[in-house]
Each structure stands twice: as structure tokens, then as C-alpha cells.
Design a protein around this motif. Structure first.
Motif, PDB file in Angstrom:
ATOM      1  N   GLU A  34       0.831  -1.199   0.000  1.00 44.44           N
ATOM      2  CA  GLU A  34       0.000   0.000   0.000  1.00 44.44           C
ATOM      3  C   GLU A  34       0.871   1.256   0.000  1.00 44.44           C
ATOM      4  O   GLU A  34       1.962   1.268   0.585  1.00 44.44           O
ATOM      5  N   GLU A  35       0.367   2.311  -0.626  1.00 45.43           N
ATOM      6  CA  GLU A  35       1.124   3.550  -0.780  1.00 45.43           C
ATOM      7  C   GLU A  35       1.648   4.077   0.560  1.00 45.43           C
ATOM      8  O   GLU A  35       2.815   4.460   0.674  1.00 45.43           O
ATOM      9  N   GLU A  36       0.804   4.068   1.578  1.00 51.22           N
ATOM     10  CA  GLU A  36       1.205   4.596   2.887  1.00 51.22           C
ATOM     11  C   GLU A  36       2.370   3.793   3.471  1.00 51.22           C
ATOM     12  O   GLU A  36       3.312   4.352   4.038  1.00 51.22           O
ATOM     13  N   TRP A  37       2.317   2.487   3.315  1.00 53.78           N
ATOM     14  CA  TRP A  37       3.391   1.621   3.817  1.00 53.78           C
ATOM     15  C   TRP A  37       4.660   1.819   2.997  1.00 53.78           C
ATOM     16  O   TRP A  37       5.767   1.870   3.534  1.00 53.78           O
ATOM     17  N   CYS A  38       4.504   1.931   1.675  1.00 61.05           N
ATOM     18  CA  CYS A  38       5.660   2.178   0.796  1.00 61.05           C
ATOM     19  C   CYS A  38       6.373   3.475   1.195  1.00 61.05           C
ATOM     20  O   CYS A  38       7.608   3.520   1.280  1.00 61.05           O
ATOM     21  N   GLN A  39       5.601   4.512   1.435  1.00 60.56           N
ATOM     22  CA  GLN A  39       6.186   5.789   1.842  1.00 60.56           C
ATOM     23  C   GLN A  39       6.891   5.664   3.185  1.00 60.56           C
ATOM     24  O   GLN A  39       7.985   6.211   3.388  1.00 60.56           O
ATOM     25  N   ALA A  40       6.278   4.928   4.117  1.00 60.71           N
ATOM     26  CA  ALA A  40       6.888   4.743   5.440  1.00 60.71           C
ATOM     27  C   ALA A  40       8.216   4.011   5.329  1.00 60.71           C
ATOM     28  O   ALA A  40       9.188   4.350   6.026  1.00 60.71           O
ATOM     29  N   MET A  41       8.281   3.020   4.456  1.00 62.19           N
ATOM     30  CA  MET A  41       9.530   2.267   4.280  1.00 62.19           C
ATOM     31  C   MET A  41      10.608   3.139   3.635  1.00 62.19           C
ATOM     32  O   MET A  41      11.771   3.133   4.062  1.00 62.19           O
ATOM     33  N   ALA A  42      10.224   3.897   2.623  1.00 67.56           N
ATOM     34  CA  ALA A  42      11.199   4.751   1.935  1.00 67.56           C
ATOM     35  C   ALA A  42      11.750   5.808   2.879  1.00 67.56           C
ATOM     36  O   ALA A  42      12.973   6.004   2.984  1.00 67.56           O
ATOM     37  N   ARG A  43      10.865   6.500   3.588  1.00 66.39           N
ATOM     38  CA  ARG A  43      11.309   7.571   4.496  1.00 66.39           C
ATOM     39  C   ARG A  43      12.036   6.998   5.704  1.00 66.39           C
ATOM     40  O   ARG A  43      12.997   7.578   6.216  1.00 66.39           O
ATOM     41  N   GLY A  44      11.595   5.832   6.182  1.00 63.65           N
ATOM     42  CA  GLY A  44      12.253   5.206   7.322  1.00 63.65           C
ATOM     43  C   GLY A  44      13.686   4.813   7.010  1.00 63.65           C
ATOM     44  O   GLY A  44      14.583   4.979   7.844  1.00 63.65           O
ATOM     45  N   PHE A  45      13.907   4.292   5.801  1.00 62.92           N
ATOM     46  CA  PHE A  45      15.264   3.911   5.404  1.00 62.92           C
ATOM     47  C   PHE A  45      16.132   5.157   5.229  1.00 62.92           C
ATOM     48  O   PHE A  45      17.315   5.152   5.610  1.00 62.92           O
ATOM     49  N   GLU A  46      15.567   6.203   4.668  1.00 59.39           N
ATOM     50  CA  GLU A  46      16.321   7.459   4.540  1.00 59.39           C
ATOM     51  C   GLU A  46      16.751   7.964   5.909  1.00 59.39           C
ATOM     52  O   GLU A  46      17.911   8.368   6.099  1.00 59.39           O
ATOM     53  N   ASP A  47      15.828   7.947   6.863  1.00 58.54           N
ATOM     54  CA  ASP A  47      16.137   8.428   8.211  1.00 58.54           C
ATOM     55  C   ASP A  47      17.193   7.551   8.887  1.00 58.54           C
ATOM     56  O   ASP A  47      18.046   8.052   9.631  1.00 58.54           O
TER      57      ASP A  47
END
Length: 341
Positions: A34-47
């Protein structure tokens, strides 16, 4: 300093900045959750790492088609999420590459079994059972009985009330097709799909779209993974989740490093991080209710209890193979999708 020299220095400085930017750590992520989960994974890895992530979200069928199209010039580094069957097919076709993560000792056996069945070119990241959900208000308004089984969905009174995704684009829908073949046998399974087709009001591109439509009151019943139906219920929509009485198939959502990845070191870092409990706990923040593959990951009491659901012995190797997937989809195209509704 002359004007010419100043311009030369400025040009060299600009070139140096461009080279630095080009060399900056980065990752191209193809995401099929899901888009929300995809965004969380992308931003979480960046952080967590400081590595810039360029994330594209598409369904698993679409992403698999993209990997095929880009095979001679790969643009992605990691494919994360989506049903395991197309990940297994990508491994078989040489579209993903072997990687053995040091995080494997933290994973459930089913996640490692998924990896071993693909020559370690993919790995399980979550699991979820197939089922459906219905809108309580629409069911009552149309004076419809509460469905409890797969074959209930074939009843004439549900005509125009059922929605599912297209198995050519959606891993969820392909899992549905493969599950019916395994649950009822191929002949009866396809008869089921034909009967279901008569009651379908729309085939969506995305696997979770049908239950979202049910939540919004646009259709009565949506065939999806049960965790997607739970997410709608938790969000406050009048949705009831059903584990079909005959039994059901399930998915092992997977992750693969793309063959020819341009940012291989970053891809491996993401792979390891995504298998950590910390990363997998982001599922709950994104209102995703799958069973995660890390044994230490948190789980919600609202998530479907896989131990209480009648699951078939889903043959991931067979139904994740290129030949079988192609054959079933072609048969569905020729024998089911062309029928009148």
C-alpha cells in the motif's frame, strides 16, 4: 582574476557539485504494498541511513512486467512487497539476484523457505490470508444474506455486488485464481471463476481496491487479502471480514534485489534493514495488518489470526513458476474474462 578565469572557476565548481551529487548514496525502490506503507519504508530507510530513496509504487503484476521490460537496462535496485508468486517468477527468469542476508536468523521458517525455493533470490517479508469483506450497510439495504463461504459468492442475488482485481495486473487476484484451482481442482476451480465472473461489477487494477470501494459504499463485497479488509474496518468503515468456510490460500509477500542493480551496496543495506524488527514495525504505523517475517516484530490484536484460519497447502513453487502462471492467466483470459456479465 579575469572574468574568463572567474567563469572557469564557477564552471569547475558546478561540475564538482554535479559529480558529488551524482555520487551521493541513493536507492531506486519498486514497492508493491500500500502507498502509505511504501512511503513509510522509503522515508524510514532514509532516516536510518541517510541514503536517498526514489520510490515508485505499482501493483506486483505491473512491477513484474516493468522488470521484464527493463531487463536489458535495469533501472530499479530493490523490489519490496507484493505477493510472492511474481517474485518467484522473477527469480526463475533471472530478473533478481541471489543475496543471503545476515538477518535471516531472525526470521520465521516460512520466510526462509520462500528464499530457499528461489535460490535465495527473494525472501518472505510478511504473510496474509486471502478472503473477502463486505459492507454491512449495503448488505442490509439490498436485503442480502451474509456470505460465509467462497461458493456463497456465486449466488444469483449477489449479481453486480462483487468486485475483485484483474489477475493479470494484481498479485492478490492471481493468488485468488491459483487458490481456487488448488482448493477445488482445476476444472471446478475455473467453473467457480466463471460463476464468480457473472456477479463481478468491476475488475480493478490494484488488489486492495475492491475492499476500499466496499468501504466507500461503491460495491458490496470485495475479494482481497483479509488484512486489507481489517484495515478498512479499523479505519471506521462498516466492513465485516470473512475467512471462507471451505479454506483459502495465502500469500508470502516478498522482497528481491533486482539483477543488474545500479546501487547494489545500498540495495543490500535496504534488504537487511527491511528484515529488521524496527523496519517491520512500520507496518502498524501504516495500518497494515500482515504477519511480519521477523519473529520480534510487533503484531496487532486486530490482525487476522493465521492459526485459526483454514489454509490450503499453497504450492508457491508451482504457482510461482513462469509456465504455470502464464498458462493460468491465458486460460482465465480465454475462458473467463470474455464471458458476458
Amino acid at each position: 582574476m579575469t572574468r574568463t578565469n572567474l567563469m572557469l572557476c564557477a564552471s569547475l565548481a558546478a561540475l564538482g557539485f554535479a559529480a558529488s551529487a551524482a555520487n551521493a548514496d541513493k536507492l531506486t525502490l519498486y514497492c508493491s504494498a500500500e502507498e502509505e506503507w511504501c512511503q513509510a519504508m522509503a522515508r524510514g530507510f532514509e532516516d536510518a541511513t541517510g541514503i536517498d530513496v526514489n520510490m515508485t509504487r505499482k501493483s506486483s503484476g505491473e512491477t513484474f512486467a516493468q522488470l521484464r521490460a527493463e531487463a536489458s537496462n535495469p533501472k530499479g535496485d530493490v523490489w519490496w512487497g507484493g505477493t510472492g508468486d511474481p517474485h518467484l517468477q522473477a527469480a526463475e527468469e533471472g530478473l533478481s539476484q541471489e543475496y543471503i542476508s545476515p538477518m535471516r536468523d531472525q526470521l520465521h521458517p516460512w520466510a526462509i523457505a520462500q528464499a530457499e525455493s528461489a535460490g535465495n533470490k527473494t525472501i518472505g517479508i510478511y504473510s496474509g490470508a486471502l478472503g473477502y469483506g463486505y459492507n454491512n450497510d449495503l448488505l442490509a439495504a439490498n436485503n442480502l444474506p451474509e456470505p460465509a463461504c467462497w461458493k456463497d459468492l456465486l449466488k444469483p442475488e449477489y449479481k453486480g455486488h462483487v468486485q475483485m482485481a484483474n489477475p493479470n495486473s494484481s498479485g492478490t487476484a492471481y493468488t485468488t485464481l491459483a487458490s481456487m484451482v488448488q482448493l477445488f481442482g482445476e476444472d471446478e476451480g475455473f467453473e467457480f471463476m466463471k460463476g464468480l465472473h457473472a456477479n463481478i461489477n468491476q475488475y480493478t487494477k490494484s488488489g486492495s481496491a475492491p475492499i476500499k470501494a466496499a468501504g466507500r459504499g461503491e460495491t458490496t463485497i470485495g475479494i482481497v487479502f483479509m488484512h486489507d479488509a481489517v484495515a478498512q474496518a479499523v479505519a471506521g468503515f462498516p466492513v465485516t471480514v470473512v475467512a471462507p468456510c471451505e479454506g483459502t490460500g495465502y500469500e508470502i509477500g516478498s522482497m528481491s534485489i533486482i539483477e543488474g542493480a545500479r546501487n547494489l551496496e545500498e540495495a543490500q543495506k535496504f534488504y537487511d534493514w527491511a528484515l529488521s524488527a524496527e523496519a517491520q514495525n512500520l507496518a502498524l504505523e501504516a495500518n497494515s495488518y500482515q504477519l511480519m517475517s521477523n519473529v520480534n516484530a510487533q503484531s496487532s490484536d486486530k490482525a487476522p489470526d493465521m492459526s485459526k484460519i483454514k489454509l490450503i497447502d499453497y504450492d508457491f513453487v508451482k504457482y510461482g513458476s513462469s509456465d504455470e502462471r502464464k498458462r493460468l492467466l491465458q486460460k482465465w483470459d480465454e475462458e473467463v474474462s470474455v464471458l458476458p456479465q
